[in-house]
Motif scaffolding. Structure first.
Motif, PDB file in Angstrom:
ATOM      1  N   PHE A   1      12.213   3.204   2.381  1.00 41.76           N
ATOM      2  CA  PHE A   1      11.483   2.252   3.222  1.00 41.76           C
ATOM      3  C   PHE A   1      12.453   1.403   4.043  1.00 41.76           C
ATOM      4  O   PHE A   1      12.201   1.126   5.223  1.00 41.76           O
ATOM      5  N   PHE A   2      13.543   0.980   3.411  1.00 36.03           N
ATOM      6  CA  PHE A   2      14.524   0.168   4.127  1.00 36.03           C
ATOM      7  C   PHE A   2      15.117   0.944   5.302  1.00 36.03           C
ATOM      8  O   PHE A   2      15.260   0.407   6.403  1.00 36.03           O
ATOM      9  N   ILE A   3      15.450   2.210   5.077  1.00 36.69           N
ATOM     10  CA  ILE A   3      15.940   3.056   6.170  1.00 36.69           C
ATOM     11  C   ILE A   3      14.897   3.167   7.259  1.00 36.69           C
ATOM     12  O   ILE A   3      15.195   3.062   8.457  1.00 36.69           O
ATOM     13  N   SER A   4      13.647   3.376   6.854  1.00 35.35           N
ATOM     14  CA  SER A   4      12.558   3.548   7.818  1.00 35.35           C
ATOM     15  C   SER A   4      12.325   2.289   8.640  1.00 35.35           C
ATOM     16  O   SER A   4      11.957   2.364   9.818  1.00 35.35           O
ATOM     17  N   ILE A   5      12.535   1.133   8.027  1.00 39.42           N
ATOM     18  CA  ILE A   5      12.335  -0.126   8.744  1.00 39.42           C
ATOM     19  C   ILE A   5      13.463  -0.381   9.733  1.00 39.42           C
ATOM     20  O   ILE A   5      13.237  -0.820  10.859  1.00 39.42           O
ATOM     21  N   MET A   6      14.681  -0.079   9.316  1.00 42.28           N
ATOM     22  CA  MET A   6      15.838  -0.411  10.147  1.00 42.28           C
ATOM     23  C   MET A   6      16.100   0.609  11.251  1.00 42.28           C
ATOM     24  O   MET A   6      16.810   0.300  12.216  1.00 42.28           O
ATOM     25  N   CYS A   7      15.561   1.814  11.124  1.00 46.99           N
ATOM     26  CA  CYS A   7      15.814   2.869  12.112  1.00 46.99           C
ATOM     27  C   CYS A   7      14.624   3.004  13.048  1.00 46.99           C
ATOM     28  O   CYS A   7      13.476   2.818  12.643  1.00 46.99           O
ATOM     29  N   SER A   8      14.912   3.361  14.288  1.00 45.42           N
ATOM     30  CA  SER A   8      13.854   3.518  15.284  1.00 45.42           C
ATOM     31  C   SER A   8      13.492   4.969  15.524  1.00 45.42           C
ATOM     32  O   SER A   8      12.534   5.243  16.243  1.00 45.42           O
ATOM     33  N   SER A   9      14.225   5.910  14.932  1.00 38.36           N
ATOM     34  CA  SER A   9      13.937   7.326  15.160  1.00 38.36           C
ATOM     35  C   SER A   9      14.094   8.102  13.863  1.00 38.36           C
ATOM     36  O   SER A   9      14.857   7.718  12.968  1.00 38.36           O
ATOM     37  N   HIS A  10      13.345   9.217  13.774  1.00 37.79           N
ATOM     38  CA  HIS A  10      13.440  10.072  12.596  1.00 37.79           C
ATOM     39  C   HIS A  10      14.844  10.670  12.474  1.00 37.79           C
ATOM     40  O   HIS A  10      15.347  10.845  11.357  1.00 37.79           O
ATOM     41  N   THR A  11      15.454  10.977  13.599  1.00 38.21           N
ATOM     42  CA  THR A  11      16.785  11.592  13.568  1.00 38.21           C
ATOM     43  C   THR A  11      17.805  10.667  12.915  1.00 38.21           C
ATOM     44  O   THR A  11      18.573  11.079  12.030  1.00 38.21           O
ATOM     45  N   LEU A  12      17.808   9.409  13.336  1.00 38.37           N
ATOM     46  CA  LEU A  12      18.753   8.447  12.758  1.00 38.37           C
ATOM     47  C   LEU A  12      18.477   8.232  11.281  1.00 38.37           C
ATOM     48  O   LEU A  12      19.404   8.140  10.467  1.00 38.37           O
ATOM     49  N   ALA A  13      17.204   8.161  10.911  1.00 41.38           N
ATOM     50  CA  ALA A  13      16.851   7.988   9.499  1.00 41.38           C
ATOM     51  C   ALA A  13      17.333   9.170   8.669  1.00 41.38           C
ATOM     52  O   ALA A  13      17.849   8.991   7.552  1.00 41.38           O
ATOM     53  N   ASN A  14      17.179  10.387   9.189  1.00 47.24           N
ATOM     54  CA  ASN A  14      17.654  11.572   8.466  1.00 47.24           C
ATOM     55  C   ASN A  14      19.171  11.553   8.323  1.00 47.24           C
ATOM     56  O   ASN A  14      19.713  11.941   7.279  1.00 47.24           O
TER      57      ASN A  14
ATOM     58  N   ALA B   1       0.831  -1.210   0.000  1.00 50.55           N
ATOM     59  CA  ALA B   1       0.000   0.000   0.000  1.00 50.55           C
ATOM     60  C   ALA B   1       0.860   1.253   0.000  1.00 50.55           C
ATOM     61  O   ALA B   1       0.562   2.230  -0.706  1.00 50.55           O
ATOM     62  N   HIS B   2       1.933   1.240   0.771  1.00 49.53           N
ATOM     63  CA  HIS B   2       2.845   2.393   0.768  1.00 49.53           C
ATOM     64  C   HIS B   2       3.522   2.551  -0.592  1.00 49.53           C
ATOM     65  O   HIS B   2       3.694   3.675  -1.077  1.00 49.53           O
ATOM     66  N   ILE B   3       3.904   1.443  -1.208  1.00 51.64           N
ATOM     67  CA  ILE B   3       4.556   1.507  -2.514  1.00 51.64           C
ATOM     68  C   ILE B   3       3.610   2.089  -3.555  1.00 51.64           C
ATOM     69  O   ILE B   3       3.993   2.953  -4.365  1.00 51.64           O
ATOM     70  N   LEU B   4       2.344   1.654  -3.532  1.00 49.32           N
ATOM     71  CA  LEU B   4       1.367   2.176  -4.494  1.00 49.32           C
ATOM     72  C   LEU B   4       1.122   3.659  -4.281  1.00 49.32           C
ATOM     73  O   LEU B   4       1.036   4.441  -5.237  1.00 49.32           O
ATOM     74  N   THR B   5       1.024   4.068  -3.019  1.00 51.78           N
ATOM     75  CA  THR B   5       0.783   5.482  -2.731  1.00 51.78           C
ATOM     76  C   THR B   5       1.966   6.332  -3.148  1.00 51.78           C
ATOM     77  O   THR B   5       1.815   7.355  -3.833  1.00 51.78           O
ATOM     78  N   GLN B   6       3.156   5.919  -2.723  1.00 54.10           N
ATOM     79  CA  GLN B   6       4.341   6.692  -3.055  1.00 54.10           C
ATOM     80  C   GLN B   6       4.687   6.596  -4.534  1.00 54.10           C
ATOM     81  O   GLN B   6       5.368   7.478  -5.075  1.00 54.10           O
ATOM     82  N   GLY B   7       4.190   5.535  -5.200  1.00 54.54           N
ATOM     83  CA  GLY B   7       4.388   5.447  -6.644  1.00 54.54           C
ATOM     84  C   GLY B   7       3.753   6.618  -7.371  1.00 54.54           C
ATOM     85  O   GLY B   7       4.276   7.101  -8.388  1.00 54.54           O
TER      86      GLY B   7
END
Length: 721
Positions: free
Chosen positions: A622-635, A571-577
């Motif tokens: 998405f991979f970053i978002s899955i592996m990270c627990s915080s927005h700061t680390l993802a950024n 669903a996220h892939i379709l939306t972000q597509g």
């Protein structure tokens, strides 16, 4: 497990990290059609226990049976619509309205919209919900908890799990909620498990479990506990049990079984079967069995599964769209950012430097009478002679301001100081006998070896000193002066009735096979730049999506209702597509229409490659978002990976100019080989059957599939822990 048991837990153990025991050999039984109050202080393990019951987490050891099966197994209905779950957090999308939240949880549980609207009317009166169009983020904490409670009730679940639902609510409303819970257990056979640290609140429960330090101290009815401990409040009874547990721990007894309290009739015994629940008569048991059979049939009905799957996707897609559309950064990243990035690139990269100043030291004619003296070429056809007079002025005039503005200096020392101070980019020097020396060089007969001194050779040169500290400006001025010199000199000798070709060097560059003789640097950078922009804009958009879902609690709550991680990801892939399509369309339209970026190959291939690169960037996010627990680390990761990629992908400098090791690293990046492919499509008109082009597509597809696989594996490893 008895037929009238809704939940059975045996020897449950769960720990986080080393030595942090959350559940310690816990045993518990909940009867169908009853209210079970799980009481204990914050941090005693109530929330962890319930998350294991609904299948969000797994026990380290022990067994759980819920509604006749183990959570996550076929036929249990857990996760699924048989359970309604209200976690301790609000666990709602902030961009939802009241009705939107009920639509979401109703749809993922298989309800039609008209049924959801009917349930809203009932729940709005029961829970005093805010206006249906008010956004969750604009509500108070108490209002948000009421909406969260309504989301758990909207589909009339068979099992209701409520984690501290009355925190912060009005006492009158709390009483109404308890009255409602008593009613649905008696009339509809619903099983309710409710946790609270307000112990006296649970007196209306059919049975309560007193929990402390990961152990269930006792199970009994409220009245039996008060009688056994000869006290007036449940808090006193809980205090007594807590003291007894502490005494046993001080003696070194760590066994978590409830045999430590043999004086209680309702105490646990290992694997013992309980007596029928308060509302567990034969008719009620038959009713519950029919409910189980009906639910199981619905779950195994292919048409029902297909219909429910569509409703889940519909709910997930609407949720994602609302999160994107109602978030301030949504439109910014989808439309504004691509426009800004592309415009800034084409306006700032590849243009000729303007406003430069170059010094002139002319010992032949000074400042050429402020430009009035333009030099002379006197040709006398009678004797075929041609004289040069103040030819330096002609060169100075023809080196026009498109190259650099001229600034006259009296001496080389003055001009040299100006270069050192950064006032000018360099200076030209004309000797006192420049015209005569140049004429002498022209007429020199190499075959007869007429005398010509080295001094005459030097005086016939235009000597130029440039500031190469700024390499690009230095090279630009050098090339422009060099090219313009031959153009001027060709005109001069043609006036002398000499063919222009004799002024050329004995080397000639024909029209290039690809591109132009004087290409812009932006033309070289544009293909890889477009790919990189699309890749990292999508990375930025998607790198926080799953983190946001997890932090808001919507992720786990959706999983409890039977939504799978793969469905959420798709669903996220379709939306972000859709966002990818918008960004590619905006970037290409501006590049081709506004800045006249030429495409010599297939436009469809160009669009396809950019779309694939956008999807690849989305998967990386998405991979970053899955592996990270915080927005700061993802950024940090998204930003930190941008610079190595932009430096190594061949956008700023050709890959061929790198050391061998860096070149191999560069070719392994997701944008390097596709960038070469896109450059071939745009500049060279390559077709899809060219290895350069299809290698770019293959690399992009490989990265995309690899990241998708990592996303699925990462989700599965983090979903249940």
């Amino acid at each position: 497990m008895a037929a009238d048991d809704a939940i059975v837990i045996r020897n449950a153990r769960k720990s986080y990290g080393k030595g942090v025991q959350i559940l310690d050999d816990l045993n518990m039984i909940v009867k169908r059609g009853s209210i079970y109050g799980l009481l204990g202080a914050s941090g005693c393990g109530k929330t962890t226990l319930l998350s294991c019951v609904v299948g969000v987490r797994k026990l380290d050891s022990g067994d759980i049976w819920v509604l006749g099966g183990k959570p996550g197994t076929e036929g249990s209905g857990i996760p699924g619509p048989r359970v309604g779950y209200m976690p301790q957090e609000i666990s709602l999308v902030k961009e939802f309205t009241v009705l939107g939240a009920l639509y979401y949880f109703g749809r993922i549980n298989g309800l039609n919209d008209d049924v959801i609207e009917e349930r809203y009317e009932f729940l709005s009166d029961l829970l005093q919900l805010p206006p249906k169009n008010r956004l969750v983020k604009n509500m108070s904490g108490g209002q948000q908890r009421r909406v969260s409670f309504a989301a758990a009730l909207v589909h009339k679940p068979e099992l209701l799990i409520l984690d501290e639902p009355t925190v912060g609510l009005d006492p009158v409303l709390c009483e109404n909620i308890w009255n409602f819970l008593v009613k649905i257990t008696r009339e509809d056979g619903v099983t309710v498990v409710i946790t609270t640290h307000y112990i006296e609140e649970a007196k209306q429960a059919n049975k309560i479990g007193l929990m402390r330090c990961g152990q269930l101290l006792a199970e009994s009815t409220p009245s039996q506990l008060l009688i056994r401990f000869q006290c007036d409040t449940l808090e006193e009874a809980f205090l007594t049990l807590s003291q007894q547990q502490k005494e046993r721990q001080d003696l070194g007894i760590t066994d978590g079984s409830t045999e430590m309290l043999p004086e209680l009739e309702e105490i646990h015994t290992s694997g013992a079967t309980r007596s029928p629940a308060i509302h567990g008569n034969t008719d009620n048991n038959e009713k519950n069995e029919k409910v189980i059979l009906s639910t199981t049939e619905d779950q195994t009905n292919p048409r029902k599964i297909k219909r429910n799957t569509w409703k889940k996707f519909k709910a997930l897609m609407i949720k994602n769209i609302l999160q994107f559309a109602r978030h301030p950064g949504g439109i910014l990243f989808a439309l504004i950012f691509p426009m800004i990035q592309v415009c800034v690139f084409f306006y700032s990269i590849g243009g000729d430097p303007r406003g430069l100043q170059i010094g002139v030291v002319n010992e032949e004619a000074g400042n050429c009478d402020f430009g009035n003296n333009v030099g002379q070429v006197v040709y006398m056809p009678n004797n075929f002679t041609c004289d040069f007079i103040d030819l330096s002025c002609r060169f100075i005039r023809e080196f026009n301001d498109s190259i650099a503005e001229k600034k006259f200096y009296n001496t080389q020392t003055d001009a040299n100081e100006a270069v050192k101070k950064g006032t000018i980019v360099g200076f030209m020097y004309f000797g006192a006998n420049f015209s005569q020396a140049l004429q002498r060089r022209r007429d020199y007969d190499w075959l007869r070896e007429e005398d010509i001194t080295e001094k005459e050779v030097l005086e016939g040169e235009i000597q130029i000193w440039l500031d190469m500290g700024n390499r690009q400006i230095g090279l630009h001025v050098k090339k422009k002066l060099f090219d313009r010199f031959f153009e001027i000199f060709q005109d001069i000798i043609s006036t002398c009735n000499i063919a222009k070709k004799y002024a050329d060097l004995p080397i000639k560059f024909e029209n290039p096979m690809f591109g132009t003789k004087d290409p812009k640097y932006s033309t070289f950078m544009a293909p890889v730049f477009l790919l990189t922009v699309v890749f990292f804009l999508m990375t930025s958009v998607s790198s926080s999506i799953i983190i946001a879902d997890r932090h808001e609690g919507v992720w786990d709550r959706s999983l409890v209702q039977g939504v799978t991680t793969v469905q959420i990801l798709i669903a996220h892939i379709l939306t972000q597509g859709t966002v990818v399509i918008i960004q590619v369309a905006v970037s290409l339209t501006i590049s081709i229409v506004q800045f006249e970026l030429e495409c010599k190959g297939s436009m469809m291939a160009v669009i396809s490659l950019l779309l694939l690169m956008g999807i690849c960037g989305m998967c990386y996010g998405f991979f970053i978002s899955i592996m990270c627990s915080s927005h700061t680390l993802a950024n940090y990761i998204a930003t930190g990976s941008f610079y190595p990629v932009i430096l190594l992908c061949g956008c700023i400098w050709p890959v061929e100019g790198m050391p061998r090791l860096l070149r191999w690293i560069s070719l392994s990046l997701p944008t390097t080989v596709p960038g070469i492919a896109l450059r071939g499509l745009l500049d060279k008109g390559y077709t899809m059957d060219e290895p350069t082009v299809y290698h770019g597509f293959l690399v992009t597809l490989g990265w995309t599939l690899g990241l998708l696989i990592l996303c699925v594996l990462g989700l599965r490893s983090k979903t249940v822990c």
